[in-house]
Every structure is written in structure tokens, then in C-alpha cells.
Write a protein that holds these residues in place. Structure first.
Motif, PDB file in Angstrom:
ATOM      1  N   PHE A 127       9.876   9.302   7.858  1.00  0.00           N
ATOM      2  CA  PHE A 127       8.430   9.473   8.181  1.00  0.00           C
ATOM      3  C   PHE A 127       7.458   8.214   8.350  1.00  0.00           C
ATOM      4  O   PHE A 127       7.805   7.199   7.500  1.00  0.00           O
ATOM      5  N   TYR A 132       6.179  20.777   1.439  1.00  0.00           N
ATOM      6  CA  TYR A 132       6.620  19.899   2.431  1.00  0.00           C
ATOM      7  C   TYR A 132       6.943  20.549   3.619  1.00  0.00           C
ATOM      8  O   TYR A 132       6.503  20.276   4.769  1.00  0.00           O
ATOM      9  N   HIS A 149       3.979   6.767   8.813  1.00  0.00           N
ATOM     10  CA  HIS A 149       2.553   7.069   8.562  1.00  0.00           C
ATOM     11  C   HIS A 149       1.747   6.318   9.829  1.00  0.00           C
ATOM     12  O   HIS A 149       0.770   7.263  10.147  1.00  0.00           O
ATOM     13  N   CYS A 153      -6.439  10.871   6.836  1.00  0.00           N
ATOM     14  CA  CYS A 153      -5.437  10.958   5.423  1.00  0.00           C
ATOM     15  C   CYS A 153      -5.397  12.355   4.789  1.00  0.00           C
ATOM     16  O   CYS A 153      -4.289  12.823   4.471  1.00  0.00           O
ATOM     17  N   THR A 195      10.170   9.802  -0.348  1.00  0.00           N
ATOM     18  CA  THR A 195      11.113   9.883  -1.823  1.00  0.00           C
ATOM     19  C   THR A 195      10.095  10.209  -2.799  1.00  0.00           C
ATOM     20  O   THR A 195       9.438   9.652  -3.414  1.00  0.00           O
ATOM     21  N   ASP A 196       9.832  11.664  -2.529  1.00  0.00           N
ATOM     22  CA  ASP A 196       9.157  12.285  -3.798  1.00  0.00           C
ATOM     23  C   ASP A 196       9.828  12.032  -4.936  1.00  0.00           C
ATOM     24  O   ASP A 196      11.059  12.649  -5.078  1.00  0.00           O
ATOM     25  N   GLU A 233      -4.662  10.807  -1.380  1.00  0.00           N
ATOM     26  CA  GLU A 233      -3.587   9.699  -0.972  1.00  0.00           C
ATOM     27  C   GLU A 233      -3.376   8.878  -1.986  1.00  0.00           C
ATOM     28  O   GLU A 233      -4.365   8.693  -3.144  1.00  0.00           O
ATOM     29  N   VAL A 238      -3.698  15.362  13.423  1.00  0.00           N
ATOM     30  CA  VAL A 238      -4.016  14.572  12.476  1.00  0.00           C
ATOM     31  C   VAL A 238      -5.367  14.192  12.558  1.00  0.00           C
ATOM     32  O   VAL A 238      -5.564  13.289  13.423  1.00  0.00           O
ATOM     33  N   MET A 240      -0.894   8.765  12.135  1.00  0.00           N
ATOM     34  CA  MET A 240      -1.867   8.371  12.208  1.00  0.00           C
ATOM     35  C   MET A 240      -2.660   8.681  13.808  1.00  0.00           C
ATOM     36  O   MET A 240      -3.815   8.903  13.794  1.00  0.00           O
ATOM     37  N   SER A 277       0.751  -1.341   0.114  1.00  0.00           N
ATOM     38  CA  SER A 277      -0.065   0.032  -0.086  1.00  0.00           C
ATOM     39  C   SER A 277       0.869   1.330  -0.086  1.00  0.00           C
ATOM     40  O   SER A 277       0.424   2.310  -0.403  1.00  0.00           O
ATOM     41  N   GLY A 278       2.162   1.136   0.396  1.00  0.00           N
ATOM     42  CA  GLY A 278       3.026   2.298   0.329  1.00  0.00           C
ATOM     43  C   GLY A 278       2.811   3.068   1.639  1.00  0.00           C
ATOM     44  O   GLY A 278       3.225   4.407   1.751  1.00  0.00           O
ATOM     45  N   ILE A 279       2.237   2.855   2.678  1.00  0.00           N
ATOM     46  CA  ILE A 279       1.952   3.539   3.722  1.00  0.00           C
ATOM     47  C   ILE A 279       2.480   3.062   4.983  1.00  0.00           C
ATOM     48  O   ILE A 279       2.329   3.449   6.018  1.00  0.00           O
ATOM     49  N   SER A 339       1.629  11.731  -5.460  1.00  0.00           N
ATOM     50  CA  SER A 339       2.760  12.369  -4.909  1.00  0.00           C
ATOM     51  C   SER A 339       2.350  13.892  -4.774  1.00  0.00           C
ATOM     52  O   SER A 339       1.823  14.561  -5.464  1.00  0.00           O
ATOM     53  N   CYS A 340       2.945  14.569  -3.770  1.00  0.00           N
ATOM     54  CA  CYS A 340       2.638  15.826  -3.408  1.00  0.00           C
ATOM     55  C   CYS A 340       3.483  16.730  -4.837  1.00  0.00           C
ATOM     56  O   CYS A 340       2.601  17.663  -5.215  1.00  0.00           O
ATOM     57  N   CYS A 367      -2.923  15.597   5.260  1.00  0.00           N
ATOM     58  CA  CYS A 367      -1.788  15.822   4.401  1.00  0.00           C
ATOM     59  C   CYS A 367      -2.167  15.610   3.014  1.00  0.00           C
ATOM     60  O   CYS A 367      -1.827  16.390   2.140  1.00  0.00           O
ATOM     61  N   HIS A 368      -3.072  14.629   2.619  1.00  0.00           N
ATOM     62  CA  HIS A 368      -3.167  14.318   1.235  1.00  0.00           C
ATOM     63  C   HIS A 368      -4.686  15.040   0.889  1.00  0.00           C
ATOM     64  O   HIS A 368      -5.655  14.486   0.638  1.00  0.00           O
TER      65      HIS A 368
HETATM   66  C1  HEC Z   1       1.203  13.922   8.249  1.00  0.00           C
HETATM   67  C2  HEC Z   1       0.945  13.675   6.911  1.00  0.00           C
HETATM   68  C3  HEC Z   1       0.556  12.583   6.248  1.00  0.00           C
HETATM   69  C4  HEC Z   1      -0.749  11.872   6.760  1.00  0.00           C
HETATM   70  C5  HEC Z   1      -1.718  11.907   7.841  1.00  0.00           C
HETATM   71  C6  HEC Z   1      -1.215  10.583   5.863  1.00  0.00           C
HETATM   72  N1  HEC Z   1       0.009  10.488   4.961  1.00  0.00           N
HETATM   73 FE1  HEC Z   1       0.373   9.451   3.293  1.00  0.00          FE
HETATM   74  N2  HEC Z   1       2.056  10.335   2.494  1.00  0.00           N
HETATM   75  C7  HEC Z   1       2.492  11.485   3.319  1.00  0.00           C
HETATM   76  C8  HEC Z   1       3.656  12.037   2.475  1.00  0.00           C
HETATM   77  C9  HEC Z   1       4.583  13.016   2.877  1.00  0.00           C
HETATM   78  C10 HEC Z   1       3.876  10.905   1.565  1.00  0.00           C
HETATM   79  C11 HEC Z   1       5.188  10.900   0.636  1.00  0.00           C
HETATM   80  C12 HEC Z   1       4.514  11.449  -0.669  1.00  0.00           C
HETATM   81  C13 HEC Z   1       5.527  11.328  -1.793  1.00  0.00           C
HETATM   82  O1  HEC Z   1       6.265  10.630  -1.815  1.00  0.00           O
HETATM   83  O2  HEC Z   1       5.261  11.995  -2.815  1.00  0.00           O
HETATM   84  C14 HEC Z   1       3.004   9.918   1.742  1.00  0.00           C
HETATM   85  C15 HEC Z   1       2.844   8.801   0.711  1.00  0.00           C
HETATM   86  C16 HEC Z   1       1.585   8.132   0.819  1.00  0.00           C
HETATM   87  C17 HEC Z   1       1.432   7.075  -0.305  1.00  0.00           C
HETATM   88  C18 HEC Z   1       2.408   6.828  -1.383  1.00  0.00           C
HETATM   89  C19 HEC Z   1       2.114   7.593  -2.494  1.00  0.00           C
HETATM   90  C20 HEC Z   1       3.242   7.491  -3.188  1.00  0.00           C
HETATM   91  O3  HEC Z   1       3.546   8.634  -4.244  1.00  0.00           O
HETATM   92  O4  HEC Z   1       3.816   6.468  -3.539  1.00  0.00           O
HETATM   93  C21 HEC Z   1      -0.042   6.548  -0.015  1.00  0.00           C
HETATM   94  C22 HEC Z   1      -0.471   5.310  -0.827  1.00  0.00           C
HETATM   95  C23 HEC Z   1      -0.328   7.171   1.340  1.00  0.00           C
HETATM   96  N3  HEC Z   1       0.693   8.239   1.684  1.00  0.00           N
HETATM   97  C24 HEC Z   1      -1.761   6.816   1.794  1.00  0.00           C
HETATM   98  C25 HEC Z   1      -2.111   7.323   3.016  1.00  0.00           C
HETATM   99  C26 HEC Z   1      -3.304   7.046   3.606  1.00  0.00           C
HETATM  100  C27 HEC Z   1      -4.275   5.776   3.122  1.00  0.00           C
HETATM  101  C28 HEC Z   1      -3.357   7.849   4.633  1.00  0.00           C
HETATM  102  C29 HEC Z   1      -4.235   7.682   5.888  1.00  0.00           C
HETATM  103  C30 HEC Z   1      -4.584   6.457   6.459  1.00  0.00           C
HETATM  104  C31 HEC Z   1      -2.233   8.693   4.783  1.00  0.00           C
HETATM  105  N4  HEC Z   1      -1.474   8.334   3.733  1.00  0.00           N
HETATM  106  C32 HEC Z   1      -1.957   9.444   5.685  1.00  0.00           C
HETATM  107  C33 HEC Z   1       1.899  12.225   4.326  1.00  0.00           C
HETATM  108  C34 HEC Z   1       0.743  11.743   4.977  1.00  0.00           C
END
Ligand code: HEC
Ligand code: HEC
Ligand code: HEC
Ligand code: HEC
Length: 128
Positions: free
Chosen positions: A48, A103, A50, A62, A34-35, A81, A59, A54, A26-28, A84-85, A65-66
Motif C-alpha cells: 500500500f 479492509y 499512502h 485522510c 501490517t495490521d 489516522e 480519495v 493521496m 510518521s508511518g505514512i 489501526s483499523c 479511509c481513516h
Molecule cells: C486509501 C486509504 C487511506 C488513505 C487515504 C490514508 N490512509 Fe493512512 N493507512 C491506511 C491503511 C490501510 C493503513 C494501515 C492500517 C493498519 O495497519 O492498521 C494506514 C496506516 C496509517 C498510519 C499508521 C497507523 C498505524 O497503525 O501504524 C498512519 C499514521 C496513517 N495511516 C496516516 C494517514 C494520514 C496522515 C493520511 C492523510 C494524509 C492517510 N493516512 C491517508 C489507509 C489510508
């Protein structure tokens, strides 16, 4: 009896595998941000976690941030979610917060606001 137990164990093993693969792909998981836009980094990697976030103060879900905006307005229950940013924050046309600032503003402001989490360059960027 033995057959039944083996059957149950088999089902449990399959369930375990499914849960494991959801986590693995799932990548989480926890790891390094790694943007893909930063192909050549000038600073150390940023760790970082995740799952820890949570449960962290500030927070909500999701989309904290997303996020998703429409016509400059934050759509409260929409989430980006999986994106990428940098898919939005490359800032070439100048009307969106540039990626590095995006960021820094997101991570750092919350840490300052919540008085928790790193706020210095070296606190986030670990030297290799
Ligand atoms: C505190 C901030 C934050 C929260 C809350 C958060 N994320 Fe993220 N997430 C990030 C960041 C920063 C990245 C890295 C982004 C990138 O690499 O471009 C990321 C990456 C991801 C990725 C990988 C995306 C990729 O480009 O590979 C997934 C999937 C993801 N998040 C899902 C979730 C889900 C589902 C939730 C809620 C359960 C969540 N995130 C909550 C900050 C957050
Ligand atoms: C689907 C497009 C999209 C994605 C993906 C996205 N943003 Fe945004 N973001 C926007 C838009 C649009 C705005 C509002 C215009 C602005 O302030 O630049 C915004 C505003 C911001 C702001 C200023 C307002 C605020 O909420 O604090 C920060 C900081 C920010 N984004 C950081 C991030 C980070 C970090 C990520 C990745 C975890 C991310 N954004 C992912 C589109 C996106
Ligand atoms: C909405 C709030 C919020 C945002 C956004 C946020 N954090 Fe945090 N972060 C926290 C809080 C709160 C803690 C402290 C948690 C604790 O100590 O229990 C924390 C702790 C951390 C820690 C320390 C972890 C540890 O194990 O001690 C790191 C590293 C971190 N954050 C990195 C980041 C990065 C990188 C980003 C941006 C991609 C980010 N955070 C965005 C709230 C946030
Ligand atoms: C709260 C965490 C945090 C703090 C504090 C922080 N950064 Fe970052 N920074 C990030 C994250 C997350 C990224 C995106 C990393 C990535 O995708 O590789 C980033 C990206 C960067 C980048 C672009 C990628 C690269 O390595 O070239 C530079 C440059 C940078 N930061 C410099 C700084 C400087 C200088 C400071 C201190 C003034 C600082 N950062 C403080 C979290 C932080």
C-alpha cells in the motif's frame, strides 16, 4: 563569506534532517499493510502506497479511509489516522463490520468504482 555559507549549509542540513525524520517516523510511507490483529497471516503481504493514494481518484483526504463514526453517522471532517483499523473493526460484538471485510470493502470497492487498482486476491496479496 565562507563562514556564512557553512552556516547556511548547517541550517539546511538540520532542516533536511527534520523533514527526513517526519517522513521516517510518521508511518505514512509506502509499505506493507501490517495490521497488528493479523499475527498469523494466511495470505501474502498487501502493498500500500499512502502518497500515491493521496493523489488517487476517489480519495478526498485522510478521513476517506481513516474515518470516524458517531452513533452510526460518519463525521465528515474527523480523522482516525494513526489508529489501526482493528482498533475498531475487531467485530467481537457483531455490530461492526469485521476486520477482513472492512479492509476488503474499503480497498476493493474503491478500485472497482474507480476502475483502477487491483481487485483480485493475487493483485493485492503478493505471494512471498
Ligand atoms: C486509501 C486509504 C487511506 C488513505 C487515504 C490514508 N490512509 Fe493512512 N493507512 C491506511 C491503511 C490501510 C493503513 C494501515 C492500517 C493498519 O495497519 O492498521 C494506514 C496506516 C496509517 C498510519 C499508521 C497507523 C498505524 O497503525 O501504524 C498512519 C499514521 C496513517 N495511516 C496516516 C494517514 C494520514 C496522515 C493520511 C492523510 C494524509 C492517510 N493516512 C491517508 C489507509 C489510508
Ligand atoms: C475509530 C474507529 C474506527 C476506525 C479506526 C476505523 N473504522 Fe471503519 N467503521 C467504524 C464504524 C463505527 C463504522 C460504521 C459501522 C459499520 O458499518 O460497521 C465503520 C464502517 C466501515 C466500513 C463500511 C462503511 C464504509 O465507510 O464503507 C468500512 C468498509 C470500514 N469501516 C473500513 C475501515 C478500514 C479499512 C479502516 C482502517 C483504514 C477503518 N475502517 C478504521 C469505525 C472505525
Ligand atoms: C477511495 C479510493 C481508494 C481506496 C479506498 C483504496 N484505493 Fe488503492 N487505488 C485507488 C486508485 C484510484 C488507484 C489507481 C491509481 C493510479 O493508477 O493512478 C489505486 C491503486 C492501488 C494499487 C496499485 C498501485 C500501483 O502502483 O499500481 C494498489 C496496490 C492499491 N491501490 C492498494 C490499495 C489497498 C491495499 C487499499 C486498502 C487498504 C486501497 N488501495 C484503497 C483508489 C483507492
Ligand atoms: C484491494 C486489495 C485486496 C484484495 C483484492 C483482496 N485483499 Fe485480502 N486483504 C487486503 C488487506 C489490505 C488486508 C489486511 C492485511 C494485513 O494487515 O496484513 C487483507 C487481509 C486478508 C486476510 C487476513 C490476513 C491474512 O493474510 O490471513 C485474508 C484471509 C484475505 N485478505 C484474503 C483475501 C482473499 C481470499 C481475497 C480474494 C477473494 C482477497 N483477500 C482480496 C487487501 C485485499
Amino acid at each position: 563569506m565562507l563562514k556564512k555559507i557553512t552556516g547556511i549549509l548547517f541550517v539546511l542540513a538540520i532542516l533536511g534532517l527534520i523533514v527526513f525524520s517526519i517522513n521516517a517516523f510518521s508511518g505514512i510511507d509506502e509499505g506493507t499493510v501490517t495490521d497488528p490483529a493479523f499475527s498469523r497471516k494466511t495470505r501474502g503481504d498487501v502493498f500500500f502506497d499512502h502518497e500515491m493514494h493521496m493523489g488517487a481518484a476517489g480519495v478526498v483526504d485522510c478521513s476517506t479511509c481513516h474515518h470516524v463514526y458517531e452513533d452510526g453517522k460518519l463525521l465528515e471532517f474527523e480523522s482516525s489516522e494513526g489508529m489501526s483499523c482493528s482498533e475498531c473493526h475487531l467485530g467481537k460484538d457483531g455490530d461492526i463490520l469485521p476486520l477482513i471485510e472492512a479492509y476488503h470493502q474499503q480497498c476493493r470497492s474503491c478500485h472497482i468504482e474507480e476502475k483502477a487498482g487491483p481487485v483480485t486476491c493475487a493483485g493485492c496479496h503478493k505471494t512471498p
